[in-house]
Design a protein around this motif. Sequence first.
Motif, PDB file in Angstrom:
ATOM      1  N   LEU A 340      30.320  54.259  84.834  1.00 50.70           N
ATOM      2  CA  LEU A 340      30.627  55.180  83.752  1.00 50.70           C
ATOM      3  C   LEU A 340      31.240  54.444  82.566  1.00 50.70           C
ATOM      4  O   LEU A 340      32.041  53.518  82.731  1.00 50.70           O
ATOM      5  N   TYR A 341      30.863  54.888  81.406  1.00 50.35           N
ATOM      6  CA  TYR A 341      31.403  54.317  80.177  1.00 50.35           C
ATOM      7  C   TYR A 341      32.832  54.808  79.955  1.00 50.35           C
ATOM      8  O   TYR A 341      33.131  55.997  80.094  1.00 50.35           O
ATOM      9  N   GLU A 342      33.717  53.876  79.645  1.00 52.49           N
ATOM     10  CA  GLU A 342      35.106  54.223  79.345  1.00 52.49           C
ATOM     11  C   GLU A 342      35.254  54.389  77.835  1.00 52.49           C
ATOM     12  O   GLU A 342      35.304  53.416  77.091  1.00 52.49           O
ATOM     13  N   SER A 343      35.303  55.619  77.395  1.00 52.78           N
ATOM     14  CA  SER A 343      35.441  55.883  75.965  1.00 52.78           C
ATOM     15  C   SER A 343      36.888  55.672  75.539  1.00 52.78           C
ATOM     16  O   SER A 343      37.803  55.657  76.378  1.00 52.78           O
ATOM     17  N   PRO A 344      37.156  55.545  74.246  1.00 57.72           N
ATOM     18  CA  PRO A 344      38.543  55.395  73.769  1.00 57.72           C
ATOM     19  C   PRO A 344      39.332  56.695  73.814  1.00 57.72           C
ATOM     20  O   PRO A 344      40.497  56.710  73.415  1.00 57.72           O
ATOM     21  N   TYR A 345      38.712  57.788  74.297  1.00 59.79           N
ATOM     22  CA  TYR A 345      39.369  59.093  74.340  1.00 59.79           C
ATOM     23  C   TYR A 345      39.665  59.463  75.794  1.00 59.79           C
ATOM     24  O   TYR A 345      38.750  59.851  76.544  1.00 59.79           O
ATOM     25  N   PRO A 346      40.917  59.369  76.226  1.00 62.01           N
ATOM     26  CA  PRO A 346      41.271  59.630  77.630  1.00 62.01           C
ATOM     27  C   PRO A 346      40.876  61.024  78.112  1.00 62.01           C
ATOM     28  O   PRO A 346      40.451  61.184  79.259  1.00 62.01           O
ATOM     29  N   GLU A 347      40.986  62.028  77.251  1.00 63.38           N
ATOM     30  CA  GLU A 347      40.644  63.389  77.666  1.00 63.38           C
ATOM     31  C   GLU A 347      39.153  63.519  77.976  1.00 63.38           C
ATOM     32  O   GLU A 347      38.764  64.236  78.898  1.00 63.38           O
ATOM     33  N   LEU A 348      38.337  62.839  77.191  1.00 63.11           N
ATOM     34  CA  LEU A 348      36.900  62.859  77.452  1.00 63.11           C
ATOM     35  C   LEU A 348      36.597  62.185  78.778  1.00 63.11           C
ATOM     36  O   LEU A 348      35.804  62.691  79.592  1.00 63.11           O
ATOM     37  N   ASN A 349      37.215  61.055  79.041  1.00 61.66           N
ATOM     38  CA  ASN A 349      37.021  60.356  80.313  1.00 61.66           C
ATOM     39  C   ASN A 349      37.446  61.247  81.483  1.00 61.66           C
ATOM     40  O   ASN A 349      36.743  61.328  82.503  1.00 61.66           O
ATOM     41  N   ARG A 350      38.608  61.876  81.351  1.00 58.49           N
ATOM     42  CA  ARG A 350      39.106  62.743  82.428  1.00 58.49           C
ATOM     43  C   ARG A 350      38.124  63.879  82.710  1.00 58.49           C
ATOM     44  O   ARG A 350      37.838  64.197  83.868  1.00 58.49           O
ATOM     45  N   SER A 351      37.579  64.478  81.648  1.00 60.22           N
ATOM     46  CA  SER A 351      36.633  65.578  81.814  1.00 60.22           C
ATOM     47  C   SER A 351      35.379  65.137  82.568  1.00 60.22           C
ATOM     48  O   SER A 351      34.903  65.833  83.469  1.00 60.22           O
ATOM     49  N   ILE A 352      34.840  63.962  82.212  1.00 62.25           N
ATOM     50  CA  ILE A 352      33.618  63.468  82.865  1.00 62.25           C
ATOM     51  C   ILE A 352      33.893  63.160  84.334  1.00 62.25           C
ATOM     52  O   ILE A 352      33.118  63.549  85.228  1.00 62.25           O
ATOM     53  N   TYR A 353      34.992  62.475  84.610  1.00 57.25           N
ATOM     54  CA  TYR A 353      35.313  62.130  85.992  1.00 57.25           C
ATOM     55  C   TYR A 353      35.487  63.387  86.843  1.00 57.25           C
ATOM     56  O   TYR A 353      34.980  63.471  87.969  1.00 57.25           O
ATOM     57  N   GLU A 354      36.189  64.359  86.330  1.00 59.44           N
ATOM     58  CA  GLU A 354      36.448  65.572  87.114  1.00 59.44           C
ATOM     59  C   GLU A 354      35.182  66.397  87.312  1.00 59.44           C
ATOM     60  O   GLU A 354      35.005  67.010  88.363  1.00 59.44           O
ATOM     61  N   GLN A 355      34.302  66.407  86.305  1.00 59.99           N
ATOM     62  CA  GLN A 355      33.006  67.080  86.490  1.00 59.99           C
ATOM     63  C   GLN A 355      32.216  66.437  87.622  1.00 59.99           C
ATOM     64  O   GLN A 355      31.619  67.120  88.462  1.00 59.99           O
ATOM     65  N   LEU A 356      32.190  65.113  87.622  1.00 64.77           N
ATOM     66  CA  LEU A 356      31.423  64.398  88.649  1.00 64.77           C
ATOM     67  C   LEU A 356      32.042  64.574  90.031  1.00 64.77           C
ATOM     68  O   LEU A 356      31.325  64.685  91.031  1.00 64.77           O
ATOM     69  N   LEU A 357      33.367  64.597  90.103  1.00 65.87           N
ATOM     70  CA  LEU A 357      34.017  64.800  91.406  1.00 65.87           C
ATOM     71  C   LEU A 357      33.662  66.161  91.982  1.00 65.87           C
ATOM     72  O   LEU A 357      33.346  66.285  93.172  1.00 65.87           O
ATOM     73  N   VAL A 358      33.701  67.193  91.147  1.00 72.14           N
ATOM     74  CA  VAL A 358      33.317  68.535  91.608  1.00 72.14           C
ATOM     75  C   VAL A 358      31.846  68.560  91.995  1.00 72.14           C
ATOM     76  O   VAL A 358      31.467  69.134  93.034  1.00 72.14           O
ATOM     77  N   LYS A 359      31.000  67.937  91.174  1.00 66.46           N
ATOM     78  CA  LYS A 359      29.558  67.908  91.434  1.00 66.46           C
ATOM     79  C   LYS A 359      29.250  67.261  92.784  1.00 66.46           C
ATOM     80  O   LYS A 359      28.545  67.839  93.627  1.00 66.46           O
ATOM     81  N   PHE A 360      29.773  66.058  93.018  1.00 62.83           N
ATOM     82  CA  PHE A 360      29.445  65.337  94.249  1.00 62.83           C
ATOM     83  C   PHE A 360      30.108  65.971  95.474  1.00 62.83           C
ATOM     84  O   PHE A 360      29.578  65.881  96.585  1.00 62.83           O
ATOM     85  N   GLN A 361      31.233  66.594  95.283  1.00 61.49           N
ATOM     86  CA  GLN A 361      31.862  67.292  96.403  1.00 61.49           C
ATOM     87  C   GLN A 361      31.015  68.495  96.819  1.00 61.49           C
ATOM     88  O   GLN A 361      30.792  68.726  98.013  1.00 61.49           O
ATOM     89  N   ASN A 362      30.507  69.250  95.851  1.00 61.21           N
ATOM     90  CA  ASN A 362      29.647  70.397  96.157  1.00 61.21           C
ATOM     91  C   ASN A 362      28.327  69.965  96.774  1.00 61.21           C
ATOM     92  O   ASN A 362      27.750  70.682  97.598  1.00 61.21           O
ATOM     93  N   GLU A 363      27.838  68.795  96.372  1.00 60.85           N
ATOM     94  CA  GLU A 363      26.563  68.302  96.895  1.00 60.85           C
ATOM     95  C   GLU A 363      26.726  67.522  98.202  1.00 60.85           C
ATOM     96  O   GLU A 363      25.740  67.028  98.739  1.00 60.85           O
ATOM     97  N   LYS A 364      27.965  67.394  98.683  1.00 61.48           N
ATOM     98  CA  LYS A 364      28.260  66.664  99.927  1.00 61.48           C
ATOM     99  C   LYS A 364      27.831  65.200  99.853  1.00 61.48           C
ATOM    100  O   LYS A 364      27.470  64.587 100.867  1.00 61.48           O
ATOM    101  N   LYS A 365      27.883  64.628  98.657  1.00 57.88           N
ATOM    102  CA  LYS A 365      27.558  63.210  98.491  1.00 57.88           C
ATOM    103  C   LYS A 365      28.862  62.425  98.544  1.00 57.88           C
ATOM    104  O   LYS A 365      29.493  62.127  97.516  1.00 57.88           O
ATOM    105  N   LEU A 366      29.272  62.096  99.757  1.00 55.82           N
ATOM    106  CA  LEU A 366      30.586  61.499  99.961  1.00 55.82           C
ATOM    107  C   LEU A 366      30.700  60.097  99.368  1.00 55.82           C
ATOM    108  O   LEU A 366      31.755  59.723  98.836  1.00 55.82           O
TER     109      LEU A 366
END
Length: 499
Positions: A340-366
């Motif tokens: 993942l690209y680390e943008s200079p905006y921490p809030e944007l990074n946090r949003s992307i990481y948390e979206q992906l965590l929810v996505k992969f947890q729902n998809e059971k991709k451990l």
Amino acid sequence: MSYLRILSIALLLFLIVAIVSTKTVAQVKLLGKPKGMFQGVVGTDGKPIYLLEGKPLTYDNGICGYLNYLLKSISGQATSGNTGVLRDNFSIQVCHFTQSPKTVTDVLQECETVNLQIAKDKRGQIINNRFEQPLVISGLSGTLGINGNQIPYLMLSGSKSGDVNVSGDTIVSEVQIMKSKYNKVEVSGNVFRKDTARIDVMNSSIQNLFFEGNNAKVLNAYFMEDTLGMANFSANYIADVNVNHKINEVNFFHCQLNNWLMTDITKLPGSRSIRFNQCSFGKESGLLGISADTIEFKSCVHIEHGMFLQGIDKEEPTILKFYNTDLTNIEFDYDSRYKLYESPYPELNRSIYEQLLVKFQNEKKLNSYERVDKEYFQSRHSWFVNELSFIWWDYSYNKWRIIIWTIFFLLLFTLWNYGNWEKLILIYPIKKSADISASASEYEKIIKIFVYTSFIFFSIKVDFEKLSFKSTKWLVYFFLQYIIGLICLFFIANAILKL
């Protein structure tokens, strides 16, 4: 001498006549007035010309204006405007097209009134010609081959249907397709002479696009407001390996992608990117065999379920950039192929990481969840904390390491206490452990010191009444054992509770 002069003049006149005659034969002229329909072109001998070969010709308004006069309507009736169906094959080859004195300044005129349709079982061919001006073909639908030509710039526009093959050409700068609809477009095996070559596709619909095996120092492709089916960008390469090549890009703006896209922009290492800006993806769409350094999605909010992303394994991972994009329906495994690209905006990074965590947890991709979680942790902490967390328990994903570290520290302190037993027992004496007789065996001594060390290491609290404050050095050492033991107990309890 007079005879020689007469002979020389006669010979000169003969050569002039021969040259003029040859030039006249090489020209074509219209037989009669168009009167709303396409007429056959005839030579000076009065015979129709269907194959132009080896002739120096001029053209106005691009090749579309030339075709208006060259091609013959087979309808048999007068037609309004420049509309007609071409029911015969046609070929233009080994000709040298130069600019006519009558050519308008804007050689890229689109000829919007033209609407020619090559019959389904027929094809047109433009082969091995040399064009001094841009080759512009407008309003010509059907199967068309443009092969082996020398072209400064190629533009196709206004097609309603059909296939076009552009291959084996030497093109100076660019291929442009606009306001067209094709079943298949193939741009392959061409040589681009300009340092930065490009293909532009605008306001068009293409079911199958192939951009393969082209040779250029830099290849950039731009798609704007297009509807695309399958598209393949592969085996395009740098002509000169000694050239410091620039970025090779494929860019999509406001496009609808309905089928898979494959990219292998260049064979040589370098900065290569593929970008999607405000694009939509159909349910059968996907990015297959992506060989790019960066993939960027920006404001892509309409992505149907089933759209997949599949990169290839290479030395460096592909950087994924997401901006205001719905990640729910992008099907991919987040493994070593991506980062993942680390943008200079921490809030944007946090949003992307948390979206992906929810996505992969729902998809059971451990595995994907674990990789994202680790990178998220790393993005929020210093180098020291990251190294410590990795060594200690691999960011909580290998909790068994805590047991190894606990045993390690317990044995380490036992060994140290064995060598400094006489001093340590004075700091914190424990009944039954303090007395080790001189006759006691080494085995008994080690067991008692191990028990003593374990008692301190795993204690929840310290009995300060027993604690001696006479030696600061040994007091610090005592609390070092105690605190490290507490830390181990905390992590062991944490691991047990989260099992």
